[in-house]
Each structure stands twice: as C-alpha cells, then as structure tokens.
Design an enzyme around this catalytic site. Structure first.
Site, PDB file in Angstrom:
ATOM      1  N   ASP A 178      42.312  29.238  37.535  1.00 28.69           N
ATOM      2  CA  ASP A 178      43.417  29.383  37.036  1.00 28.69           C
ATOM      3  C   ASP A 178      44.279  28.046  37.021  1.00 28.69           C
ATOM      4  O   ASP A 178      44.488  27.345  37.898  1.00 28.69           O
ATOM      5  CB  ASP A 178      44.403  30.427  37.666  1.00 28.69           C
ATOM      6  N   GLU A 183      43.676  31.246  32.499  1.00 25.90           N
ATOM      7  CA  GLU A 183      42.564  31.643  33.587  1.00 25.90           C
ATOM      8  C   GLU A 183      41.610  32.420  32.905  1.00 25.90           C
ATOM      9  O   GLU A 183      41.513  33.081  31.891  1.00 25.90           O
ATOM     10  CB  GLU A 183      43.515  32.537  34.538  1.00 25.90           C
TER      11      GLU A 183
HETATM   12  N1  DCP Z   1      54.429  32.754  31.624  1.00 31.91           N
HETATM   13  C1  DCP Z   1      55.501  33.240  30.976  1.00 31.91           C
HETATM   14  N2  DCP Z   1      56.330  34.075  31.857  1.00 31.91           N
HETATM   15  C2  DCP Z   1      56.003  34.809  33.025  1.00 31.91           C
HETATM   16  C3  DCP Z   1      54.760  34.140  33.496  1.00 31.91           C
HETATM   17  C4  DCP Z   1      54.045  33.423  32.914  1.00 31.91           C
HETATM   18  O1  DCP Z   1      55.871  32.709  29.976  1.00 31.91           O
HETATM   19  N3  DCP Z   1      56.872  35.685  33.400  1.00 31.91           N
HETATM   20  C5  DCP Z   1      53.562  31.824  31.006  1.00 31.91           C
HETATM   21  C6  DCP Z   1      53.807  30.450  31.512  1.00 31.91           C
HETATM   22  C7  DCP Z   1      52.870  30.076  32.496  1.00 31.91           C
HETATM   23  C8  DCP Z   1      51.603  30.750  31.895  1.00 31.91           C
HETATM   24  O2  DCP Z   1      52.205  31.625  31.536  1.00 31.91           O
HETATM   25  O3  DCP Z   1      52.736  28.672  32.709  1.00 31.91           O
HETATM   26  C9  DCP Z   1      50.693  31.143  33.045  1.00 31.91           C
HETATM   27  O4  DCP Z   1      51.143  31.962  34.002  1.00 31.91           O
HETATM   28  P1  DCP Z   1      50.691  31.794  35.524  1.00 31.91           P
HETATM   29  O5  DCP Z   1      51.310  33.254  36.159  1.00 31.91           O
HETATM   30  O6  DCP Z   1      49.216  31.497  35.781  1.00 31.91           O
HETATM   31  O7  DCP Z   1      51.798  30.910  36.049  1.00 31.91           O
HETATM   32  P2  DCP Z   1      51.715  29.463  36.126  1.00 31.91           P
HETATM   33  O8  DCP Z   1      50.365  28.760  35.561  1.00 31.91           O
HETATM   34  O9  DCP Z   1      53.012  28.543  35.354  1.00 31.91           O
HETATM   35  O10 DCP Z   1      52.006  29.037  37.690  1.00 31.91           O
HETATM   36  P3  DCP Z   1      50.767  28.977  38.894  1.00 31.91           P
HETATM   37  O11 DCP Z   1      50.817  27.602  39.307  1.00 31.91           O
HETATM   38  O12 DCP Z   1      51.420  29.963  39.701  1.00 31.91           O
HETATM   39  O13 DCP Z   1      49.643  29.529  38.382  1.00 31.91           O
HETATM   40 CA    CA Z   2      48.591  29.646  36.273  1.00 34.25          CA
HETATM   41 CA    CA Z   3      47.484  32.738  35.346  1.00 33.37          CA
END
Ligand code: DCP
Ligand code: CA
Ligand code: CA
Length: 358
Positions: free
Chosen positions: A4, A105
């Site tokens: 991820d 991911e």
């Molecule tokens: N995303 C979004 N709204 C949300 C959750 C996620 O638009 N409520 C989008 C933005 C993120 C992407 O999906 O960058 C991937 O989600 P992840 O849950 O994997 O979260 P991140 O990659 O941002 O953070 P982490 O480092 O916790 O994986």
């Molecule tokens: Ca992520």
């Molecule tokens: Ca993710």
C-alpha cells in the site's frame, strides 16, 4: 503480501513538487459550493500530526493548520491514476498472482516464488520498496502474512515506509491487541455496534460467540468477522475485473449552464462507456458526473446505485447529477465528463472479501 502506497495522493503531489515535502500537504476534493467547502482526500504525515484526516471538512483542516505554512491542493485523479498504473506494473512482476485492491494497493501471492519462505518474502518486499522508490520516488508499506486479512492488517501496522512480517505462529498475538476497526470491513457503524457488544479489540471479537455475530451481522459478514478475528481467511489472491473505473470527457461546444447542451454530450459519452462495459462484461455501481469549469477547476458529483449496466440508468443519473450541480453553482461548464466505478463482472457471485464492503 499487501503493498500500500503511503499517503498516496499527497505523496504523489510531493513527487511532482519536492519543495512542499517538508510542509503539511492536504489534498482536497473541493465541492465548489463555496471556497472551502468540500472534504480532505488525504494528507501527508506532517499534516496528520496536526490532526488532519481523510474525510474531514476542508474548513476544519484549515483551522487545525492555522498559522502554519501548509499546502492545500485539489485532487488530480488523472495524475494519480497514471502513477498508480506504473506502480502496479512493477508489482505484477513480483507476484505469482496479483490482485489490485484499490488505486494505491495490491495483494501479491508470493508463496511459489519464495518457496513459502518468510525470509525470502521479506527480501522480495525490500526489493519492491526499492524499485518503487527508485522509479517513482514513492514510499509504501508492506505487510506479509499467511493470508490476505493478515497481510492487510500487517501493512497498516507500521506506516509510513513500513515492512511488517507476521508468520503463522505469531498471528494471534499480533491481532489480539489491535482495535477492531483495523480489520478490513469494520467501519464506523460496525465499530459502534461492536462496542455495544463489549468488543474493542480484535481479541475481544475472537472471543464472541459466532452465532451471536451471525445474528447481528448476517451469515456472510458474521462468519467473516469470526474467522478474520482468529486470523483465518481462505480468499485467494486473484486478478480483478480489469479497470477500476471507466471514464470519458468531452469539451462542450460553448461554455454553458444549459442542461440540454451538457446532456447532449454526456448521453454520447454514456453510450461509449456502455459499449466498453459490454465488451468486458461489466456492471457498475457508482456514477460520477465531472464538470470542468472555465478556469479548468474540476467539480464532481457522484451517486451509488445497485449494480447495473443499463444505458438509460446511466444517462438519467448523469443528468440528475448535473442538474443538482447546476443548482448549486453559478459557474459555466467548459468540459463535461462521466465516470462509472465500482465495476464488477456481470452475474459473478461476489464472494471476495472486499466486495462485501466497497
Ligand atoms: N482517499 C480519499 N478519501 C478517503 C480515503 C482515501 O480520497 N476517505 C484517497 C486518497 C488516498 C488514497 O485514496 O491517498 C489511498 O487511500 P489510503 O486509505 O490508502 O490512504 P493514504 O494512502 O492517503 O494514506 P496511508 O499512508 O494511511 O495509506
Ligand atoms: Ca495508502
Ligand atoms: Ca490504500
């Protein structure tokens, strides 16, 4: 293993503009109703230290970052999709079988190529991290375990830039103390229901009577929770239906706020999308109407439906979404687009884990 990408959208913005790397970076979905209306898509880990989180109102994020030199940016899906497909093609090369589970991911079955050695799998994970960093300047977190449920929880355990290996003998001691919402499929509502049952950790959940779980959550979900809490999961890593979304955009004859001029275009885009869906035997669940304004800013409205592949439903929904958007905004639209997502194969009996919840 589950790979991820860390704070994906925000990290993608950092790679395009490294000068923002040491500042809080907040990527936002602006709704367009007023300057700060909309929600946080994601934020880098510096911004998270200030309490900024995905899904939070932009105005709240701004108040948390008051007097801080923070960067707020609009989402740029096309850019993230491009990076995502680059990363995914790297990952595929490292897998016996491969399953993309989201934009940032994927699950990799690596049992064969590592001869079921956790040591070799760990080496493989290091090589993967290295290649993604070298080619895309992105860090990721990787979880390795005996099945998908554990790999996913493990990938979350040490973020960012994590590598967590859970061998079969350590599964229960790893899972038990973790909050129950670390299990995929346990969202806010379920967490609340579970709390009412006295369940806060995965260990608590494992102790709950399975009959009771089935009664409360239904057979499919109840059994899943019961097994997952015990670290049991038999879902294979398998390729999902091709694209995660299909979209089309076109430029309107003139900048306009007239619904009829917009739907003339989007009806045609819907037909193209319908053709692509049929070619691949797909149904969709979510429809997004995309409006690109004169100043090139992008607005969107989405609606989720029951799985369908019907053209009329798509066209009607798009019309309804644009109607709603026009009522809320005073700006002229330059380009109009349509996206369908939540794709799955027609008639496929969806028994994959993630398909319960998406
Ligand atoms: N995303 C979004 N709204 C949300 C959750 C996620 O638009 N409520 C989008 C933005 C993120 C992407 O999906 O960058 C991937 O989600 P992840 O849950 O994997 O979260 P991140 O990659 O941002 O953070 P982490 O480092 O916790 O994986
Ligand atoms: Ca992520
Ligand atoms: Ca993710």
């Amino acid at each position: 293993m589950l790979v991820d990408l860390d704070y994906f959208f925000a990290q993608a913005e950092e790679t395009r503009n490294p000068s923002i790397r040491d500042k809080p970076v907040v990527v936002c979905v602006y709704s367009g109703r007023s300057e700060d209306s909309g929600a946080v898509s994601t934020a880098n880990y510096i911004a998270r230290k200030f309490g900024v989180k995905s899904g939070m109102p932009i105005a709240l994020a701004k108040s948390k970052l008051q007097n801080v030199d923070a960067v707020f940016l609009p989402v740029d899906d096309t850019y993230y999709e491009k990076i995502s497909s680059g990363v995914m093609s790297i990952l595929k090369r490292y897998a016996d079988s491969f399953e993309q589970a989201g934009i940032d991911e994927a699950y990799l079955e690596v049992s064969q190529r590592t001869k079921e050695s956790y040591e070799e799998a760990t080496e493989l994970a290091k090589r993967i991290k290295n290649e993604i960093l070298t080619n895309h300047s992105l860090t990721c977190s990787i979880g390795i375990g005996p099945n998908k449920v554990i790999a996913k929880v493990a990938s979350d355990a040490h973020k960012p830039d994590g590598l967590t290996v859970i061998e079969p003998g350590r599964v229960l001691e790893f899972l038990s103390p973790l909050p129950v919402d670390r299990l995929i499929g346990v969202g806010l509502k379920t967490t609340q229901k579970m709390r009412a049952l006295g369940v806060t950790t995965i260990g608590d959940l494992a102790k709950l009577d399975v009959q009771r779980l089935v009664k409360i959550f239904g057979k499919k979900l109840g059994l899943y929770f019961h097994n997952a809490a015990a670290g049991i999961d038999g879902e294979p890593v398998q390729e999902r239906a091709g694209a995660t979304s299909i979209s089309r955009i076109s430029t309107l004859k003139e900048d306009t706020r007239k619904l009829i001029l917009i739907t003339e275009n989007t009806d045609r885009l819907c037909e193209e999308i319908k053709a692509e869906l049929d070619q691949n035997g797909l149904v969709f669940r979510t429809v997004t109407a995309i409006a690109i304004m004169k100043d090139l800013s992008v607005r969107s409205r989405s609606k989720s439906l029951d799985n369908t592949n019907r053209l009329e439903v798509l066209q009607e929904t798009v019309k309804e979404l644009f109607e709603r958007y026009l009522a809320e905004s005073t700006l002229e639209i330059r380009r109009a687009g349509v996206k369908v997502s939540g794709l799955s194969k027609v008639g496929k009996n969806q028994k994959e884990l993630s398909s319960f919840f998406e």
